[in-house]
Design a protein around this motif. Structure first.
Motif, PDB file in Angstrom:
ATOM      1  N   TYR A   1       3.655  85.181   2.446  1.00  0.00           N
ATOM      2  CA  TYR A   1       2.871  85.997   3.375  1.00  0.00           C
ATOM      3  C   TYR A   1       1.863  86.787   2.545  1.00  0.00           C
ATOM      4  CZ  TYR A   1       5.591  89.982   1.785  1.00  0.00           C
ATOM      5  OH  TYR A   1       6.156  90.940   1.005  1.00  0.00           O
TER       6      TYR A   1
ATOM      7  N   GLU B   1       1.599  87.090  12.514  1.00  0.00           N
ATOM      8  CA  GLU B   1       3.051  87.115  12.296  1.00  0.00           C
ATOM      9  C   GLU B   1       3.778  86.034  13.084  1.00  0.00           C
ATOM     10  OE1 GLU B   1       4.534  88.908   9.946  1.00  0.00           O
ATOM     11  OE2 GLU B   1       2.576  89.723   9.393  1.00  0.00           O
TER      12      GLU B   1
ATOM     13  N   ASN C   1       1.222  78.042  -1.763  1.00  0.00           N
ATOM     14  CA  ASN C   1       2.275  78.991  -2.153  1.00  0.00           C
ATOM     15  C   ASN C   1       3.643  78.569  -1.610  1.00  0.00           C
ATOM     16  OD1 ASN C   1       0.315  80.565  -3.434  1.00  0.00           O
ATOM     17  ND2 ASN C   1      -0.126  81.700  -1.560  1.00  0.00           N
ATOM     18  N   THR C   2       3.687  78.228  -0.348  1.00  0.00           N
ATOM     19  CA  THR C   2       4.956  77.800   0.248  1.00  0.00           C
ATOM     20  C   THR C   2       5.357  76.421  -0.292  1.00  0.00           C
ATOM     21  OG1 THR C   2       4.423  79.103   2.207  1.00  0.00           O
ATOM     22  CG2 THR C   2       6.146  77.431   2.465  1.00  0.00           C
ATOM     23  N   GLU C   3       4.371  75.599  -0.603  1.00  0.00           N
ATOM     24  CA  GLU C   3       4.668  74.284  -1.199  1.00  0.00           C
ATOM     25  C   GLU C   3       5.374  74.453  -2.543  1.00  0.00           C
ATOM     26  OE1 GLU C   3       1.257  71.829  -2.245  1.00  0.00           O
ATOM     27  OE2 GLU C   3       2.483  70.058  -1.840  1.00  0.00           O
TER      28      GLU C   3
ATOM     29  N   ALA D   1       3.501  83.063   6.840  1.00  0.00           N
ATOM     30  CA  ALA D   1       3.097  83.862   8.008  1.00  0.00           C
ATOM     31  C   ALA D   1       1.683  83.446   8.376  1.00  0.00           C
ATOM     32  CB  ALA D   1       3.128  85.341   7.663  1.00  0.00           C
TER      33      ALA D   1
ATOM     34  N   GLY E   1      -1.344  83.110  11.929  1.00  0.00           N
ATOM     35  CA  GLY E   1      -1.740  83.757  13.185  1.00  0.00           C
ATOM     36  C   GLY E   1      -1.584  85.258  13.036  1.00  0.00           C
TER      37      GLY E   1
HETATM   38  C1  LIG Z   1      -5.152  82.119   9.481  1.00  0.00           C
HETATM   39  C2  LIG Z   1      -4.234  82.937   8.625  1.00  0.00           C
HETATM   40  C3  LIG Z   1      -3.347  83.819   9.233  1.00  0.00           C
HETATM   41  C4  LIG Z   1      -2.475  84.604   8.464  1.00  0.00           C
HETATM   42  N1  LIG Z   1      -1.633  85.490   9.092  1.00  0.00           N
HETATM   43  C5  LIG Z   1      -0.829  86.278   8.326  1.00  0.00           C
HETATM   44  C6  LIG Z   1       0.038  87.222   8.954  1.00  0.00           C
HETATM   45  O1  LIG Z   1       0.097  87.362  10.174  1.00  0.00           O
HETATM   46  N2  LIG Z   1       0.806  88.001   8.144  1.00  0.00           N
HETATM   47  C7  LIG Z   1       0.790  87.902   6.775  1.00  0.00           C
HETATM   48  O2  LIG Z   1       1.512  88.624   6.112  1.00  0.00           O
HETATM   49  N3  LIG Z   1      -0.013  86.986   6.161  1.00  0.00           N
HETATM   50  C8  LIG Z   1      -0.809  86.183   6.899  1.00  0.00           C
HETATM   51  N4  LIG Z   1      -1.622  85.254   6.288  1.00  0.00           N
HETATM   52  C9  LIG Z   1      -1.560  85.100   4.840  1.00  0.00           C
HETATM   53  C10 LIG Z   1      -0.734  83.881   4.418  1.00  0.00           C
HETATM   54  O3  LIG Z   1       0.568  83.963   4.931  1.00  0.00           O
HETATM   55  C11 LIG Z   1      -0.693  83.829   2.890  1.00  0.00           C
HETATM   56  O4  LIG Z   1      -2.002  83.621   2.399  1.00  0.00           O
HETATM   57  C12 LIG Z   1       0.253  82.776   2.350  1.00  0.00           C
HETATM   58  O5  LIG Z   1       0.378  82.951   0.947  1.00  0.00           O
HETATM   59  C13 LIG Z   1      -0.234  81.355   2.627  1.00  0.00           C
HETATM   60  O6  LIG Z   1       0.761  80.466   2.193  1.00  0.00           O
HETATM   61  P1  LIG Z   1       0.442  78.979   1.742  1.00  0.00           P
HETATM   62  O7  LIG Z   1      -0.244  79.063   0.364  1.00  0.00           O
HETATM   63  O8  LIG Z   1       1.753  78.302   1.663  1.00  0.00           O
HETATM   64  O9  LIG Z   1      -0.468  78.389   2.751  1.00  0.00           O
HETATM   65  C14 LIG Z   1      -2.491  84.481   7.048  1.00  0.00           C
HETATM   66  C15 LIG Z   1      -3.381  83.576   6.447  1.00  0.00           C
HETATM   67  C16 LIG Z   1      -4.237  82.816   7.213  1.00  0.00           C
HETATM   68  C17 LIG Z   1      -5.177  81.837   6.540  1.00  0.00           C
END
Ligand SMILES: Cc1cc2nc3c(=O)[nH]c(=O)nc-3n(C[C@H](O)[C@H](O)[C@H](O)COP(=O)(O)O)c2cc1C
Length: 142
Positions: free
Chosen positions: A92, A62, A14-16, A58, A60
């Motif tokens: 997030y 936050e 998603n961030t990519e 996001a 861990g």
């Molecule tokens: C280990 C882990 C921790 C996460 N912690 C949070 C968080 O603290 N708050 C939040 O809103 N989302 C959290 N998320 C959700 C991710 O931010 C969300 O799935 C995001 O779309 C991932 O982005 P990416 O596709 O770029 O990896 C977490 C996801 C994972 C796997």
């Protein structure tokens, strides 16, 4: 030509997707753009760029992703970021954006000149959010 650097970490893409649109916006505005995952990036690249964008979801509880992005940001200082136009973005899920509010304040503390308050989206970025990413890239190139 203005050098714009985009550095991101992303697990599920998603961030990519956001990062690629930020880079495209900067390119479309005529900048020389380098886009790197954080594991490929260095603080020297940040220093050399006229403007930078960092993306991280996001993780861990936050916080920034802890094994690569967190140490990378910890390694930056006023020397790389002072006075530099800087955009932050990321995806997030269940939170309310606290990780991004904290990140914005932290980067301001390092002397970065923040573009807005950070561009965030829940999970997959919509077409509208991708347009905002593109606009962010254009502003950083301007
Ligand atoms: C280990 C882990 C921790 C996460 N912690 C949070 C968080 O603290 N708050 C939040 O809103 N989302 C959290 N998320 C959700 C991710 O931010 C969300 O799935 C995001 O779309 C991932 O982005 P990416 O596709 O770029 O990896 C977490 C996801 C994972 C796997």
């Amino acid at each position: 030509m203005k050098k714009v650097l985009v550095v991101y970490w992303s697990s599920t893409g998603n961030t990519e997707t956001m990062a690629k649109q930020v880079a495209k916006g900067a390119e479309d505005a005529g900048a020389e753009v380098t886009i790197k995952t954080v594991s490929e990036a260095s603080s020297d690249l940040v220093k050399e760029a006229a403007a930078v964008a960092f993306g991280c979801p996001a993780m861990g509880a936050e916080v920034l992703e802890e094994s690569e992005m967190e140490p990378f940001i910890t390694g930056l200082s006023q020397a790389e970021l002072g006075g530099k136009p800087t955009g932050l973005f990321g995806s997030y899920d269940w939170g309310d954006g606290q990780w991004m509010r904290d990140w914005v304040e932290r980067m301001k503390g390092l002397g970065a000149v923040l573009d807005g308050e950070g561009l965030i989206t829940q999970l997959v970025p919509s077409a509208e959010v991708l347009e905002q990413c593109h606009e962010l890239g254009k502003r950083l190139a301007g």
